[in-house]
Design a protein around this motif. Structure first.
Motif, PDB file in Angstrom:
ATOM      1  N   THR A 146       2.697 -36.387  49.355  1.00 44.70           N
ATOM      2  CA  THR A 146       3.660 -37.420  49.162  1.00 44.70           C
ATOM      3  C   THR A 146       4.873 -36.924  48.432  1.00 44.70           C
ATOM      4  O   THR A 146       5.848 -37.191  48.582  1.00 44.70           O
ATOM      5  N   ASN A 147       4.572 -35.941  46.995  1.00 40.30           N
ATOM      6  CA  ASN A 147       5.801 -35.495  46.494  1.00 40.30           C
ATOM      7  C   ASN A 147       6.618 -34.789  47.512  1.00 40.30           C
ATOM      8  O   ASN A 147       7.900 -34.659  47.526  1.00 40.30           O
ATOM      9  N   MET A 148       6.095 -33.960  48.603  1.00 42.13           N
ATOM     10  CA  MET A 148       6.618 -33.255  49.458  1.00 42.13           C
ATOM     11  C   MET A 148       7.629 -34.079  50.352  1.00 42.13           C
ATOM     12  O   MET A 148       8.643 -33.768  50.652  1.00 42.13           O
ATOM     13  N   MET A 149       7.088 -35.250  50.888  1.00 46.21           N
ATOM     14  CA  MET A 149       7.883 -36.248  51.460  1.00 46.21           C
ATOM     15  C   MET A 149       9.003 -36.747  50.727  1.00 46.21           C
ATOM     16  O   MET A 149      10.139 -36.652  51.355  1.00 46.21           O
ATOM     17  N   PHE A 150       8.962 -36.826  49.546  1.00 42.94           N
ATOM     18  CA  PHE A 150      10.155 -37.200  48.581  1.00 42.94           C
ATOM     19  C   PHE A 150      11.179 -36.213  48.690  1.00 42.94           C
ATOM     20  O   PHE A 150      12.181 -36.219  48.864  1.00 42.94           O
ATOM     21  N   ARG A 151      10.672 -34.838  48.645  1.00 43.84           N
ATOM     22  CA  ARG A 151      11.494 -33.838  48.501  1.00 43.84           C
ATOM     23  C   ARG A 151      12.387 -33.654  49.994  1.00 43.84           C
ATOM     24  O   ARG A 151      13.548 -33.277  49.801  1.00 43.84           O
ATOM     25  N   SER A 152      11.753 -33.924  50.719  1.00 43.08           N
ATOM     26  CA  SER A 152      12.433 -33.975  52.241  1.00 43.08           C
ATOM     27  C   SER A 152      13.386 -34.907  52.185  1.00 43.08           C
ATOM     28  O   SER A 152      14.388 -34.709  53.050  1.00 43.08           O
ATOM     29  N   MET A 153      13.547 -35.952  51.402  1.00 46.92           N
ATOM     30  CA  MET A 153      14.704 -36.970  51.398  1.00 46.92           C
ATOM     31  C   MET A 153      15.480 -36.476  50.210  1.00 46.92           C
ATOM     32  O   MET A 153      16.295 -37.337  49.619  1.00 46.92           O
ATOM     33  N   GLY A 154      15.422 -35.449  49.301  1.00 41.86           N
ATOM     34  CA  GLY A 154      16.201 -34.989  48.506  1.00 41.86           C
ATOM     35  C   GLY A 154      15.689 -35.501  47.018  1.00 41.86           C
ATOM     36  O   GLY A 154      16.546 -35.455  46.400  1.00 41.86           O
ATOM     37  N   LEU A 155      14.773 -35.986  47.006  1.00 39.96           N
ATOM     38  CA  LEU A 155      14.258 -36.642  45.442  1.00 39.96           C
ATOM     39  C   LEU A 155      13.004 -35.781  44.969  1.00 39.96           C
ATOM     40  O   LEU A 155      12.409 -35.169  45.889  1.00 39.96           O
ATOM     41  N   GLU A 156      12.664 -35.813  43.771  1.00 41.88           N
ATOM     42  CA  GLU A 156      11.726 -35.006  43.047  1.00 41.88           C
ATOM     43  C   GLU A 156      11.327 -35.884  42.192  1.00 41.88           C
ATOM     44  O   GLU A 156      11.229 -35.505  40.909  1.00 41.88           O
ATOM     45  N   PRO A 157      10.186 -36.907  42.333  1.00 42.12           N
ATOM     46  CA  PRO A 157       9.497 -37.587  41.332  1.00 42.12           C
ATOM     47  C   PRO A 157       8.692 -36.706  40.481  1.00 42.12           C
ATOM     48  O   PRO A 157       8.344 -36.792  39.405  1.00 42.12           O
ATOM     49  N   GLY A 158       7.879 -35.576  41.169  1.00 43.76           N
ATOM     50  CA  GLY A 158       6.859 -34.805  40.546  1.00 43.76           C
ATOM     51  C   GLY A 158       5.378 -35.063  40.707  1.00 43.76           C
ATOM     52  O   GLY A 158       5.249 -36.232  40.816  1.00 43.76           O
ATOM     53  N   GLU A 159       4.604 -34.236  40.925  1.00 40.61           N
ATOM     54  CA  GLU A 159       3.179 -34.737  41.253  1.00 40.61           C
ATOM     55  C   GLU A 159       2.736 -35.199  40.049  1.00 40.61           C
ATOM     56  O   GLU A 159       1.587 -36.259  40.360  1.00 40.61           O
ATOM     57  N   ASP A 160       2.875 -34.951  38.926  1.00 36.92           N
ATOM     58  CA  ASP A 160       2.165 -35.547  37.745  1.00 36.92           C
ATOM     59  C   ASP A 160       2.725 -36.994  37.652  1.00 36.92           C
ATOM     60  O   ASP A 160       1.839 -38.021  37.608  1.00 36.92           O
ATOM     61  N   ALA A 192       2.039 -47.963  48.014  1.00 38.83           N
ATOM     62  CA  ALA A 192       2.729 -47.532  46.681  1.00 38.83           C
ATOM     63  C   ALA A 192       4.036 -47.091  46.530  1.00 38.83           C
ATOM     64  O   ALA A 192       4.703 -47.230  45.717  1.00 38.83           O
ATOM     65  N   ILE A 193       4.322 -46.210  47.634  1.00 36.84           N
ATOM     66  CA  ILE A 193       5.494 -45.693  48.043  1.00 36.84           C
ATOM     67  C   ILE A 193       6.592 -46.999  47.921  1.00 36.84           C
ATOM     68  O   ILE A 193       7.662 -46.958  47.370  1.00 36.84           O
ATOM     69  N   ASN A 194       6.399 -48.002  48.678  1.00 37.08           N
ATOM     70  CA  ASN A 194       7.195 -49.217  48.914  1.00 37.08           C
ATOM     71  C   ASN A 194       7.665 -49.689  47.574  1.00 37.08           C
ATOM     72  O   ASN A 194       8.497 -50.242  47.238  1.00 37.08           O
ATOM     73  N   SER A 195       6.485 -49.764  46.592  1.00 31.37           N
ATOM     74  CA  SER A 195       6.488 -50.355  45.355  1.00 31.37           C
ATOM     75  C   SER A 195       7.519 -49.550  44.748  1.00 31.37           C
ATOM     76  O   SER A 195       8.375 -49.989  43.936  1.00 31.37           O
ATOM     77  N   ILE A 196       7.185 -48.384  44.563  1.00 31.23           N
ATOM     78  CA  ILE A 196       8.050 -47.059  43.833  1.00 31.23           C
ATOM     79  C   ILE A 196       9.502 -47.582  44.256  1.00 31.23           C
ATOM     80  O   ILE A 196      10.566 -47.684  43.375  1.00 31.23           O
ATOM     81  N   ALA A 197       9.822 -47.719  45.429  1.00 31.28           N
ATOM     82  CA  ALA A 197      10.951 -47.631  46.005  1.00 31.28           C
ATOM     83  C   ALA A 197      11.652 -48.873  45.548  1.00 31.28           C
ATOM     84  O   ALA A 197      12.817 -49.037  45.215  1.00 31.28           O
ATOM     85  N   ALA A 198      10.921 -50.027  45.667  1.00 30.22           N
ATOM     86  CA  ALA A 198      11.578 -51.425  45.137  1.00 30.22           C
ATOM     87  C   ALA A 198      11.914 -51.387  43.640  1.00 30.22           C
ATOM     88  O   ALA A 198      12.743 -51.834  43.452  1.00 30.22           O
ATOM     89  N   ALA A 199      10.996 -50.761  42.984  1.00 31.65           N
ATOM     90  CA  ALA A 199      11.298 -50.684  41.386  1.00 31.65           C
ATOM     91  C   ALA A 199      12.599 -49.929  41.082  1.00 31.65           C
ATOM     92  O   ALA A 199      12.990 -50.210  39.944  1.00 31.65           O
TER      93      ALA A 199
END
Length: 218
Positions: A9-23, A49-56
């Motif tokens: 999932t962190n890789m998918m965020f990185r593919s969109m230019g974001l880096e939340p981090g695995e931890d 979970a991803i959609n909730s993170i995005a909304a928040a």
């Protein structure tokens, strides 16, 4: 431990230019009951979970869990810039033909695993799936024979998590069937229901993924 889906999932965020981090994602996924360090992650709720993170966080990101899709669907996603999480049998992904046959017959155990698909190549030497695997030290850009990838993916119910901006996901999810009606990619997504307060539920899950009662802090 057991964090391949978190890392992917962190890789998918990185593919969109974001880096939340695995931890950070591991903690967020644990708080939303998606990830357990001893049991791994439930692919059916990673999108929630991803959609909730995005909304928040006010992000134009939408994720969907899809089951029963095929290689053509994956190629469509890749063409539109989506680099999905793929549910595979990790043991079968790297096994030889004889071992895969034993696995299919139930003589070798399955090994549920998550990888990111970043490309599909059709070459004179054969067809290949290009993946990022979070576990091997050299797991970036691995070329897996497409038939082997399909065998391992079939053990994961041909499931994936697609993630992109809202406009891209909307263009992917609904297509014209030629008779004026619409159909969903793969046709196997869990139905979404809405209660009188506007909370949205996926399938039979008692916890809403969106709405007033959805988790606000991950």
């Amino acid at each position: 431990p057991m964090s391949c889906a978190v890392a992917t999932t962190n890789m998918m965020f990185r593919s969109m230019g974001l880096e939340p981090g695995e931890d950070w994602l591991a903690e967020a996924f644990q708080n939303s009951d998606v990830y357990d360090p001893m049991r791994g992650s439930d692919i059916n709720f990673i999108d929630d979970a991803i959609n909730s993170i995005a909304a928040a966080n006010g992000l134009d990101i939408q994720a969907e869990t899809l089951t029963g899709v095929d290689v053509d669907d994956l190629e469509t996603m890749l063409e539109r810039g989506i680099r999905p999480l793929i549910a595979v049998d990790g043991a079968e992904l790297y096994a030889g033909a004889d071992e895969r046959a034993l696995n299919d017959l139930g003589f070798l155990p399955n090994s549920p695993h998550a990888v990111q698909l970043i490309g599909i190549e059709h070459t004179p030497e054969g067809n290949f799936a290009i993946i990022n695997d979070p576990y091997p030290a050299n797991g970036a850009g691995l070329r897996i024979p497409l038939d082997t990838f399909k065998d391992a993916w079939a053990d994961g119910n041909n499931s994936c998590v697609a993630m992109s901006d809202g406009a891209t996901m909307a263009s992917l999810d609904t297509h014209s069937s030629g008779d004026g009606s619409d159909f969903q990619l793969g046709g196997m997504r869990e139905p979404v229901t809405v209660d009188f307060m506007g909370n949205q539920y996926r399938g039979n899950c008692p916890i809403p993924f969106a709405g007033p009662a959805a988790p606000k802090t991950l």
